[in-house]
Write a protein that holds these residues in place. Structure first.
Motif, PDB file in Angstrom:
ATOM      1  N   UNK A   1      25.670  58.471  69.495  1.00 35.21           N
ATOM      2  CA  UNK A   1      25.263  57.092  69.196  1.00 35.21           C
ATOM      3  C   UNK A   1      25.562  56.177  70.380  1.00 35.21           C
ATOM      4  N   UNK A   2      26.679  56.438  71.054  1.00 39.87           N
ATOM      5  CA  UNK A   2      27.059  55.638  72.217  1.00 39.87           C
ATOM      6  C   UNK A   2      26.048  55.809  73.354  1.00 39.87           C
ATOM      7  N   UNK A   3      25.612  57.046  73.566  1.00 45.41           N
ATOM      8  CA  UNK A   3      24.734  57.346  74.704  1.00 45.41           C
ATOM      9  C   UNK A   3      23.253  57.090  74.419  1.00 45.41           C
ATOM     10  N   UNK A   4      22.831  57.316  73.164  1.00 48.05           N
ATOM     11  CA  UNK A   4      21.402  57.223  72.870  1.00 48.05           C
ATOM     12  C   UNK A   4      21.015  56.215  71.813  1.00 48.05           C
ATOM     13  N   UNK A   5      22.002  55.448  71.310  1.00 41.94           N
ATOM     14  CA  UNK A   5      21.694  54.461  70.278  1.00 41.94           C
ATOM     15  C   UNK A   5      21.899  55.010  68.880  1.00 41.94           C
ATOM     16  N   UNK A   6      22.018  54.101  67.922  1.00 39.84           N
ATOM     17  CA  UNK A   6      22.363  54.495  66.557  1.00 39.84           C
ATOM     18  C   UNK A   6      21.198  54.816  65.652  1.00 39.84           C
ATOM     19  N   UNK A   7      19.963  54.725  66.160  1.00 42.89           N
ATOM     20  CA  UNK A   7      18.783  55.014  65.336  1.00 42.89           C
ATOM     21  C   UNK A   7      18.375  56.477  65.533  1.00 42.89           C
TER      22      UNK A   7
ATOM     23  N   UNK B   1      21.275  62.728  68.062  1.00 42.91           N
ATOM     24  CA  UNK B   1      21.939  62.150  66.888  1.00 42.91           C
ATOM     25  C   UNK B   1      21.298  62.672  65.607  1.00 42.91           C
ATOM     26  N   UNK B   2      19.982  62.750  65.597  1.00 42.52           N
ATOM     27  CA  UNK B   2      19.262  63.251  64.417  1.00 42.52           C
ATOM     28  C   UNK B   2      19.718  64.667  64.064  1.00 42.52           C
ATOM     29  N   UNK B   3      19.848  65.498  65.090  1.00 39.42           N
ATOM     30  CA  UNK B   3      20.299  66.869  64.869  1.00 39.42           C
ATOM     31  C   UNK B   3      21.728  66.897  64.326  1.00 39.42           C
ATOM     32  N   UNK B   4      22.597  66.048  64.869  1.00 36.49           N
ATOM     33  CA  UNK B   4      23.998  66.028  64.433  1.00 36.49           C
ATOM     34  C   UNK B   4      24.128  65.557  62.984  1.00 36.49           C
ATOM     35  N   UNK B   5      23.277  64.607  62.599  1.00 33.76           N
ATOM     36  CA  UNK B   5      23.289  64.139  61.208  1.00 33.76           C
ATOM     37  C   UNK B   5      22.873  65.275  60.271  1.00 33.76           C
ATOM     38  N   UNK B   6      21.848  66.032  60.675  1.00 29.91           N
ATOM     39  CA  UNK B   6      21.435  67.201  59.880  1.00 29.91           C
ATOM     40  C   UNK B   6      22.582  68.196  59.757  1.00 29.91           C
ATOM     41  N   UNK B   7      23.254  68.418  60.870  1.00 30.92           N
ATOM     42  CA  UNK B   7      24.382  69.350  60.905  1.00 30.92           C
ATOM     43  C   UNK B   7      25.512  68.866  59.990  1.00 30.92           C
ATOM     44  N   UNK B   8      25.757  67.551  60.013  1.00 28.25           N
ATOM     45  CA  UNK B   8      26.809  66.974  59.167  1.00 28.25           C
ATOM     46  C   UNK B   8      26.486  67.153  57.687  1.00 28.25           C
TER      47      UNK B   8
ATOM     48  N   UNK C   1      27.918  57.268  58.761  1.00 28.98           N
ATOM     49  CA  UNK C   1      27.578  55.882  59.106  1.00 28.98           C
ATOM     50  C   UNK C   1      28.692  55.244  59.937  1.00 28.98           C
ATOM     51  N   UNK C   2      29.948  55.480  59.546  1.00 30.03           N
ATOM     52  CA  UNK C   2      31.079  54.913  60.298  1.00 30.03           C
ATOM     53  C   UNK C   2      31.127  55.463  61.721  1.00 30.03           C
ATOM     54  N   UNK C   3      30.860  56.762  61.860  1.00 29.75           N
ATOM     55  CA  UNK C   3      30.879  57.380  63.191  1.00 29.75           C
ATOM     56  C   UNK C   3      29.782  56.780  64.074  1.00 29.75           C
ATOM     57  N   UNK C   4      28.606  56.579  63.504  1.00 31.16           N
ATOM     58  CA  UNK C   4      27.501  55.974  64.267  1.00 31.16           C
ATOM     59  C   UNK C   4      27.869  54.553  64.698  1.00 31.16           C
ATOM     60  N   UNK C   5      28.434  53.785  63.789  1.00 26.17           N
ATOM     61  CA  UNK C   5      28.807  52.401  64.106  1.00 26.17           C
ATOM     62  C   UNK C   5      29.930  52.336  65.133  1.00 26.17           C
ATOM     63  N   UNK C   6      30.811  53.322  65.115  1.00 31.27           N
ATOM     64  CA  UNK C   6      31.864  53.365  66.145  1.00 31.27           C
ATOM     65  C   UNK C   6      31.242  53.655  67.508  1.00 31.27           C
TER      66      UNK C   6
END
Length: 237
Positions: free
Chosen positions: A36-42, A49-56, A67-72
């Motif tokens: 999220x820091x490197x590529x944005x939170x969307x 990020x999309x892949x990591x959310x799927x993994x999570x 959501x908290x991790x993305x906002x951090x």
């Protein structure tokens, strides 16, 4: 070039065990923060990020944690600052090793890495000392009833470079830029995907005796268990 080896099989099994213990949550949260820091939170505009959310979601991480991790990562919430560091060196009996970390204290991490390498009869090297033996590739792992030949025919036009299959477990290697495209094609084939990552794939392998391999795996497992370590790659055959 690539294929299944003792460490990749153990690592695959270990990842499943870690996900049950919740240890995978801590490491994945760090990755989400960095993505999220490197590529944005969307996630729509951030494939990593999309892949990591799927993994999570696959390991049942609560949505609030994601959501908290993305906002951090985007700075909307305060939190610990992590930086990526990659360490290279030789483990016991000459196996080459690359270690990817996310750390809030580089001095602590490098000291711990040096100690772990030394404790297991290895040597922490300089940047570039072993990375020339590896190639950054997209690697998709999962299970399929299709044969290697059938999978290769299906995926050849998508930039797949190699496929290895043991029983129903499959590892598919592709150009790093083709990972998302190959993943979509594989999903359409009905293959059950367990992971889809960018990995450092060894281009040559070190053959060891069973006794030597056991010592090497102990070392690699010790690295994996370190809180700052995200990924461990090796030439161990």
């Amino acid at each position: 070039m690539s294929g299944h080896n003792k460490w990749s099989q153990i690592k695959h099994k270990k990842a499943k065990e870690d996900s049950k213990r919740g240890k995978a949550f801590t490491k994945l949260i760090k990755e989400i923060i960095m993505a999220a820091k490197e590529g944005g939170g969307d996630p729509a505009g951030n494939a990593h990020l999309r892949h990591l959310i799927e993994k999570a979601k696959q390991i049942n991480m609560p949505q609030d944690n994601i959501i908290r991790a993305i906002k951090r990562g985007t700075g909307e919430l305060a939190g610990v600052h992590y930086d990526p560091f990659t360490y290279e060196g030789y483990g016991p009996d000459g196996i080459a090793v690359m270690v990817e970390t996310l750390s809030d204290n580089k001095n602590r991490t490098v000291a711990d890495m040096r100690q772990l390498f030394s404790k297991h009869a290895g040597n922490l090297g300089e940047s570039g000392s072993v990375s020339w033996m590896f190639k950054k590739m997209g690697v998709i792992r999962g299970s399929s009833t299709l044969s290697e030949d059938a999978l290769l025919e299906l995926l050849l036009e998508h930039g797949v470079e190699d496929i290895k299959k043991d029983d129903t477990f499959v590892s598919i290697f592709c150009d790093s830029k083709s990972l998302d495209q190959v993943k979509k094609a594989i999903s359409a084939s009905g293959m059950k995907i367990e992971s889809a990552e960018l990995e450092w794939v060894a281009q040559q392998h070190t053959e060891l005796s069973d006794e030597q391999s056991d010592k090497a795996v102990q070392f690699l497992s010790a690295l994996e268990d370190h809180d700052d370590v995200q990924n461990v790659y090796t030439t161990l055959a």
